[in-house]
Design an enzyme around this catalytic site. Structure first.
Site, short mmCIF file in Angstrom:
data_model
loop_
_atom_site.label_atom_id
_atom_site.label_comp_id
_atom_site.label_asym_id
_atom_site.label_seq_id
_atom_site.Cartn_x
_atom_site.Cartn_y
_atom_site.Cartn_z
N ARG A 106 -56.33 32.13 68.64
CA ARG A 106 -56.67 33.65 68.98
C ARG A 106 -57.21 34.56 68.43
O ARG A 106 -57.59 35.23 69.06
CB ARG A 106 -54.69 33.70 68.82
CG ARG A 106 -53.89 33.20 69.78
CD ARG A 106 -52.11 33.67 69.67
NE ARG A 106 -52.82 34.82 70.91
CZ ARG A 106 -52.21 36.49 70.28
NH1 ARG A 106 -52.18 36.80 69.17
NH2 ARG A 106 -52.14 36.90 71.04
N CYS A 161 -68.38 25.58 62.26
CA CYS A 161 -69.19 25.90 61.83
C CYS A 161 -69.41 26.36 62.98
O CYS A 161 -70.29 27.03 63.71
CB CYS A 161 -70.47 24.52 61.84
SG CYS A 161 -71.07 23.26 60.91
N TYR A 218 -49.09 30.37 71.98
CA TYR A 218 -50.88 30.10 72.30
C TYR A 218 -51.57 29.58 70.46
O TYR A 218 -52.51 30.31 70.39
CB TYR A 218 -51.36 31.52 72.27
CG TYR A 218 -50.48 31.67 73.76
CD1 TYR A 218 -50.70 31.44 74.73
CD2 TYR A 218 -49.39 33.47 73.94
CE1 TYR A 218 -49.83 31.61 76.72
CE2 TYR A 218 -49.03 33.53 75.35
CZ TYR A 218 -48.90 32.16 76.53
OH TYR A 218 -47.98 32.58 77.57
N1 LLP Z 1 -46.66 33.72 83.63
C1 LLP Z 1 -47.38 33.68 84.61
C2 LLP Z 1 -48.12 33.88 85.58
C3 LLP Z 1 -48.37 34.10 83.14
O1 LLP Z 1 -50.01 33.40 83.41
C4 LLP Z 1 -48.37 33.52 81.45
C5 LLP Z 1 -48.68 33.83 80.44
C6 LLP Z 1 -46.98 34.04 81.13
C7 LLP Z 1 -45.86 34.05 82.27
C8 LLP Z 1 -46.19 34.14 80.14
O2 LLP Z 1 -46.69 35.49 79.33
P1 LLP Z 1 -46.26 35.69 78.13
O3 LLP Z 1 -44.77 35.88 77.67
O4 LLP Z 1 -46.65 34.60 76.94
O5 LLP Z 1 -46.78 36.65 77.46
N2 LLP Z 1 -54.02 33.30 75.22
C9 LLP Z 1 -53.56 34.13 75.60
C10 LLP Z 1 -51.89 34.78 76.33
C11 LLP Z 1 -52.57 34.58 77.27
C12 LLP Z 1 -51.42 34.28 78.51
C13 LLP Z 1 -51.47 33.63 79.79
N3 LLP Z 1 -50.56 33.96 81.13
C14 LLP Z 1 -52.92 34.85 73.64
O6 LLP Z 1 -52.97 34.49 72.91
O7 LLP Z 1 -52.45 35.84 73.51
#
Ligand code: LLP
Length: 404
Positions: A307, A338, A367
Site C-alpha cells: 500500500r 531493490c 489489502y
Molecule cells: N466492491 C467492489 C466492486 C470493489 O471494487 C471493492 C474494492 C469493494 C467492494 C470493497 O471495498 P472496501 O470496502 O474494501 O473499500 N487496494 C486498495 C483498495 C482497492 C479497492 C478495490 N475495490 C487499497 O489498498 O487501499
C-alpha cells in the site's frame, strides 16, 4: 492493541512473545476486533437488514473468511479464485455476488454452475456472454448491472471508481440498452443495480450523492430491481487525524432512499470489516546513518505490504517495546527490496531504535497480505489469528521450496 508494561499487546498476548515463536515478518489478526467490526456494521444498518457480502479481495485467507462466514456474511468475489475460496470457506452460494469488469466466459460458466446469487455485469458484451453461458447450462441466471454514477468519492484517485473516466460500470444510456436487452433474453433475470464509487471513503456526502443519482435513475428506468448493491468503500481511520465515517448519516440516507424504492440492500465491505484487525510485525535488520536521517531497514518490505509503494498510503508505525528515549534524527522505515519506493514511512519523532528491535505496522488487515507478492523472491509472511491468549497459524510462512 495496547501497551501493557511497555509491551505492545494484541488481545492477551504481547507481540514479542508471538514473534519469538513464529518469527518476523508476521501478520497478526485480532479475532475480537473482527467480531466487533462485524457486529458494529450489522448494528449500523439493522433497520433494513442488508445482505453483507465481505469483499474477499481485501483478505483472501480462507481461515479469516471461515470466521467471517460464521457471522452470516456472504461474499463479494472478483475472480474464479476468489469464488473458489469463498465456497471453500463454506459461504452459501446464495450469498455470493460476482463483481469485476473483465469476467471471462469460463469464470461466468463456473459461477453459473455454482448457482451464486448474482453476477454483477459491467458491460452489454458481458451480459451477452452471461446469456450465452446460461443458455448452454439451460438455466435462468440472476444478474446485476453496475452503474457508473459519475460521483466523486473524495478519496485517493487510485482507489476512486465511480467517476465517468473510471473503467467501472456503465452510464445511463448503456443501462437503458441493457434493461431492454434483458427484457427479451430468456436466460437472464436482471435483479440488481449495483454501484461502488471507491474505497477508503470517510465522508458520507459522496454516498448521499450516489444515492440521489441511483434514485433518479430508478424512477426513470422501466424496470423493477429486486436488489440495490451499494458496494463497499467505508473507510477506516489510519491516522488519528482522520475523521470517522458517519454511519448514522449513511444509514439515514439509505432509509430515505428506501422510502421511495422497495428493494433489498446489499453491501460489499472489505476494509471496514478486516482493515484494523491486522498488524504487521517486523524486525529492524540494520540501521544506516545518512546525513539528515537514519534508514531503519526492516525485514518486511513492499512485497509484504504494497500500500505505501502503490498509493503513498501511510500506516501508523509504532514500537513493540516502548521506551522514553527519542532519536535526534528522523527515521525512514524501509524494506530490503531493490526499489526506492520500498519505503513505509518517514517519521520525525520516534523512540531511539537499535538493530533487532521490533516494529508494528498497524491497520494492515485489508489489502495487506492479499496484495503481497514474491517480488525479489521473498517468501510470504506467516499469518496468525489471535483469540485471547491463543495463537492460531492461519497460513504458514512460505518456504523457498514452495517457489523454487
Ligand atoms: N466492491 C467492489 C466492486 C470493489 O471494487 C471493492 C474494492 C469493494 C467492494 C470493497 O471495498 P472496501 O470496502 O474494501 O473499500 N487496494 C486498495 C483498495 C482497492 C479497492 C478495490 N475495490 C487499497 O489498498 O487501499
Amino acid at each position: 492493541m495496547k501497551y501493557v508494561n511497555k509491551k505492545l499487546t494484541i488481545e492477551k498476548i504481547n507481540f514479542e512473545k508471538i514473534t519469538s515463536k513464529f518469527g518476523t515478518p508476521a501478520y497478526c489478526y485480532s479475532y475480537s476486533k473482527l467480531k466487533e467490526n462485524i457486529n458494529k456494521f450489522k448494528e449500523s444498518f439493522k433497520s433494513f437488514s442488508p445482505l453483507i457480502c465481505f469483499a474477499i479481495k481485501s483478505n483472501t485467507n480462507v481461515n479469516i473468511i471461515k470466521e467471517i462466514k460464521k457471522f452470516g456474511l456472504g461474499a463479494d468475489v472478483v475472480s474464479i479464485g476468489e469464488l473458489m475460496i469463498a465456497l471453500k470457506a463454506g459461504i452459501n452460494p446464495n450469498k455470493i455476488v460476482f463483481s469485476g469488469v473483465g469476467k471471462t466466459f469460463s469464470e461466468i460458466n463456473f459461477a453459473i454452475k455454482k448457482k451464486i446469487l448474482l453476477i454483477n455485469a459491467e458491460s452489454l458484451s458481458e451480459i451477452k456472454e452471461i446469456n450465452k453461458a446460461a443458455k448452454i447450462n439451460n438455466k435462468r441466471v440472476g444478474i446485476g448491472v453496475r452503474l457508473n454514477p459519475n460521483t466523486d468519492a473524495n478519496t485517493l484517485s487510485q482507489i476512486s471508481t465511480g467517476k465517468k473516466e473510471n473503467k467501472f460500470g456503465v452510464n445511463k444510456k448503456t443501462l437503458n440498452q441493457i434493461v431492454n436487452y434483458c427484457k427479451i433474453s430468456k436466460n437472464i433475470d436482471l435483479k440488481c443495480l449495483s454501484v461502488h464509487i471507491g474505497s477508503q471513503i470517510l465522508n458520507h456526502k459522496p454516498y448521499e450523492k450516489m444515492l440521489r443519482t441511483v434514485s433518479a435513475i430508478l424512477s426513470k428506468t422501466n424496470h423493477a430491481f429486486e436488489f440495490i448493491d451499494l458496494g463497499g468503500g467505508m473507510g477506516i481511520t489510519y491516522s488519528d487525524k482522520n475523521k470517522k465515517l458517519n454511519y448514522k448519516k449513511y444509514n439515514g440516507a439509505i432509509l430515505k432512499f428506501l422510502q421511495k424504492h422497495n428493494v433489498k440492500i446489499i453491501f460489499e465491505p472489505g476494509r471496514s470489516i478486516i482493515g484494523d484487525t491486522g498488524t504487521l510485525i517486523t524486525k529492524v535488520i540494520y540501521i544506516k546513518d545518512s546525513e539528515r536521517k537514519k534508514f531503519i531497514i526492516l525485514d518486511a518490505a513492499m512485497n509484504d505490504l504494497m500500500r505505501p509503494a502503490l498509493y503513498g498510503a501511510v500506516h501508523k508505525t509504532i514500537p513493540v517495546i516502548k521506551s522514553n528515549k527519542f532519536s535526534k534524527k528522523s527515521y525512514e522505515f524501509v524494506g530490503p527490496i531493490c526499489e526506492s519506493t520500498d519505503k513505509f514511512v518517514t517519521l520525525k519523532k520516534f523512540q531511539k531504535l537499535k538493530e533487532n528491535d521490533l516494529i508494528a505496522i498497524c491497520d494492515v488487515g485489508a489489502y495487506g497480505m492479499s496484495l503481497s507478492s514474491n517480488y525479489n523472491l521473498r517468501p510470504k509472511a506467516v499469518e496468525l489469528l489471535i483469540k485471547g491468549s491463543k495463537i492460531k497459524v492461519i497460513r504458514k510462512r512460505q518456504k523457498y521450496k514452495d517457489f523454487i
